[in-house]
Design a protein around this motif. Structure first.
Motif, short mmCIF file in Angstrom:
data_model
loop_
_atom_site.label_atom_id
_atom_site.label_comp_id
_atom_site.label_asym_id
_atom_site.label_seq_id
_atom_site.Cartn_x
_atom_site.Cartn_y
_atom_site.Cartn_z
N LEU A 150 -64.94 64.12 2.76
CA LEU A 150 -64.40 63.13 3.69
C LEU A 150 -64.92 63.36 5.11
O LEU A 150 -65.22 62.41 5.83
N VAL A 151 -65.01 64.62 5.50
CA VAL A 151 -65.59 64.93 6.81
C VAL A 151 -67.03 64.44 6.87
O VAL A 151 -67.46 63.85 7.86
N PHE A 152 -67.76 64.69 5.79
CA PHE A 152 -69.15 64.23 5.71
C PHE A 152 -69.21 62.71 5.85
O PHE A 152 -70.05 62.18 6.59
N ARG A 154 -67.07 60.74 7.25
CA ARG A 154 -66.69 60.33 8.60
C ARG A 154 -67.87 60.46 9.56
O ARG A 154 -68.07 59.61 10.43
N LYS A 155 -68.65 61.53 9.40
CA LYS A 155 -69.84 61.68 10.25
C LYS A 155 -70.84 60.55 10.01
O LYS A 155 -71.58 60.16 10.92
N ARG A 156 -70.87 60.06 8.76
CA ARG A 156 -71.79 58.97 8.41
C ARG A 156 -71.20 57.59 8.70
O ARG A 156 -71.87 56.58 8.49
N ARG A 157 -69.95 57.56 9.11
CA ARG A 157 -69.25 56.29 9.35
C ARG A 157 -69.35 55.38 8.13
O ARG A 157 -69.72 54.20 8.22
N ALA A 158 -69.01 55.99 7.00
CA ALA A 158 -69.12 55.26 5.74
C ALA A 158 -67.79 55.33 4.99
O ALA A 158 -66.92 56.16 5.30
N GLY A 159 -67.64 54.46 3.97
CA GLY A 159 -66.42 54.48 3.17
C GLY A 159 -65.21 54.16 4.03
O GLY A 159 -65.19 53.15 4.74
N PRO A 160 -64.19 55.01 4.01
CA PRO A 160 -62.98 54.73 4.80
C PRO A 160 -63.21 54.75 6.30
O PRO A 160 -62.36 54.29 7.07
N PHE A 161 -64.36 55.26 6.74
CA PHE A 161 -64.62 55.42 8.17
C PHE A 161 -65.66 54.43 8.71
O PHE A 161 -66.14 54.58 9.82
N VAL A 162 -65.98 53.41 7.90
CA VAL A 162 -66.92 52.41 8.37
C VAL A 162 -66.30 51.66 9.55
O VAL A 162 -65.08 51.52 9.64
N ARG A 163 -67.13 51.22 10.47
CA ARG A 163 -66.62 50.52 11.65
C ARG A 163 -65.83 49.28 11.25
O ARG A 163 -66.25 48.53 10.35
N PRO A 164 -64.69 49.03 11.91
CA PRO A 164 -63.87 47.87 11.55
C PRO A 164 -64.62 46.54 11.66
O PRO A 164 -64.31 45.59 10.94
N ASP A 165 -65.59 46.48 12.58
CA ASP A 165 -66.31 45.22 12.77
C ASP A 165 -67.55 45.10 11.88
O ASP A 165 -68.30 44.12 11.99
N ALA A 166 -67.77 46.09 10.99
CA ALA A 166 -68.94 46.03 10.11
C ALA A 166 -68.73 44.96 9.05
O ALA A 166 -67.64 44.85 8.46
N ASP A 167 -69.76 44.16 8.80
CA ASP A 167 -69.63 43.15 7.76
C ASP A 167 -69.83 43.79 6.39
O ASP A 167 -70.14 44.98 6.27
N GLY A 168 -69.64 43.00 5.34
CA GLY A 168 -69.70 43.54 3.99
C GLY A 168 -71.05 44.15 3.65
O GLY A 168 -71.13 45.18 2.98
N GLU A 169 -72.12 43.53 4.15
CA GLU A 169 -73.47 44.03 3.85
C GLU A 169 -73.69 45.40 4.48
O GLU A 169 -74.21 46.32 3.84
N GLU A 170 -73.29 45.53 5.75
CA GLU A 170 -73.47 46.82 6.42
C GLU A 170 -72.61 47.90 5.78
O GLU A 170 -73.05 49.03 5.58
N ALA A 178 -74.64 56.91 2.24
CA ALA A 178 -73.78 58.09 2.27
C ALA A 178 -73.69 58.73 0.89
O ALA A 178 -73.70 59.96 0.76
N LEU A 179 -73.64 57.91 -0.14
CA LEU A 179 -73.56 58.43 -1.50
C LEU A 179 -74.81 59.24 -1.83
O LEU A 179 -74.71 60.34 -2.40
N ASP A 180 -75.96 58.73 -1.45
CA ASP A 180 -77.21 59.46 -1.68
C ASP A 180 -77.26 60.75 -0.86
O ASP A 180 -77.67 61.80 -1.35
N ALA A 181 -76.83 60.66 0.39
CA ALA A 181 -76.85 61.84 1.25
C ALA A 181 -75.89 62.91 0.75
O ALA A 181 -76.19 64.11 0.82
N MET A 182 -74.75 62.51 0.24
CA MET A 182 -73.77 63.47 -0.27
C MET A 182 -74.29 64.18 -1.51
O MET A 182 -74.02 65.37 -1.72
N THR A 191 -66.86 63.35 -6.74
CA THR A 191 -66.20 63.69 -5.48
C THR A 191 -66.64 62.76 -4.37
O THR A 191 -65.82 62.29 -3.57
N ALA A 192 -67.93 62.47 -4.31
CA ALA A 192 -68.44 61.55 -3.29
C ALA A 192 -67.83 60.17 -3.44
O ALA A 192 -67.41 59.55 -2.45
N ARG A 193 -67.77 59.69 -4.67
CA ARG A 193 -67.17 58.37 -4.92
C ARG A 193 -65.71 58.35 -4.50
O ARG A 193 -65.23 57.40 -3.86
N GLN A 194 -64.97 59.38 -4.87
CA GLN A 194 -63.55 59.43 -4.54
C GLN A 194 -63.35 59.41 -3.02
O GLN A 194 -62.45 58.74 -2.51
#
Length: 213
Positions: A150-152, A154-170, A178-182, A191-194
């Protein structure tokens, strides 16, 4: 005509390092940094090598310079053992502290173990220290690994930490990257998916619990 200032004379060569010198160097280093046994050995070896290079640069024959530091090289292992006896070097304590620190920074269990091995920590110590610090793989360790993921994220601003103004594509693009990087960072796919599929409030709570443990 203004005379140019003369260049300062080269610094005279200090005596070849001996056991007392190396002991002082080790104590000064460990007063500033935590280190493994292998790390202190390498630091002292570099100190000796620097003297040899300076000696050769001042005109000493390479063979003579190398011979001059033979007693110092022979003393390194004894000095490191003395540092262990003083408690200034403790591979177990170092490994446990570093394991917790790296997990809190978003490193996977696999990468934590690889980092400690690269520091020269014995494989048996790595295994026991990681388990002690992060928990057993099939128990508490799973929770720690998820929190690190989850910390990882958050650093990538992905999943639960994606920017609120990001559209679906972004959001989807960040998720896939993030999945590939994890995966490259040593996290299991499940674990990455969860982590990436988690609600933000729960994600923040899990990170906080890990960092306050």
């Amino acid at each position: 005509m203004v005379a140019r200032p003369s260049r300062s004379a080269p610094r005279p060569l200090a005596p070849a390092p001996d056991a007392a010198t190396l002991r002082a160097v080790a104590l000064a280093y460990l007063a500033r940094f935590s280190a493994t046994r292998a790390g202190v050995e390498q630091m002292l070896a570099r100190h000796i090598d620097r003297w040899v290079r300076r000696a050769i640069a001042t005109g000493m024959e390479a063979e003579d310079a190398t011979r001059a530091v033979d007693p110092a090289r022979a003393a390194v292992a004894r000095i490191v053992a003395d540092m262990e006896g003083l408690g200034a070097v403790d591979d177990v304590r170092f490994s446990q502290f570093r394991a917790r620190s790296l997990a809190r920074a978003g490193r996977s269990r696999r990468m934590v173990a690889a980092h400690l091995s690269a520091k020269g920590v014995d494989e048996a110590i790595v295994g026991s220290a990681v388990e002690e610090a992060l928990g057993q793989r099939d128990g508490e360790g799973l929770e720690t690994e998820l929190a690190a993921a989850l910390v990882f994220a958050r650093k990538r601003r992905a999943g639960p930490f994606v920017r609120p103004d990001a559209d679906g594509e972004e959001a989807h693009r960040r998720y896939r990257r993030a999945l590939d990087a994890m995966a490259r960072a040593g996290f299991a796919h499940s674990t990455a998916r969860q982590a990436l599929d988690m609600d933000r409030e729960e994600a923040e709570d899990r990170i906080m619990r890990m960092r306050s443990a």
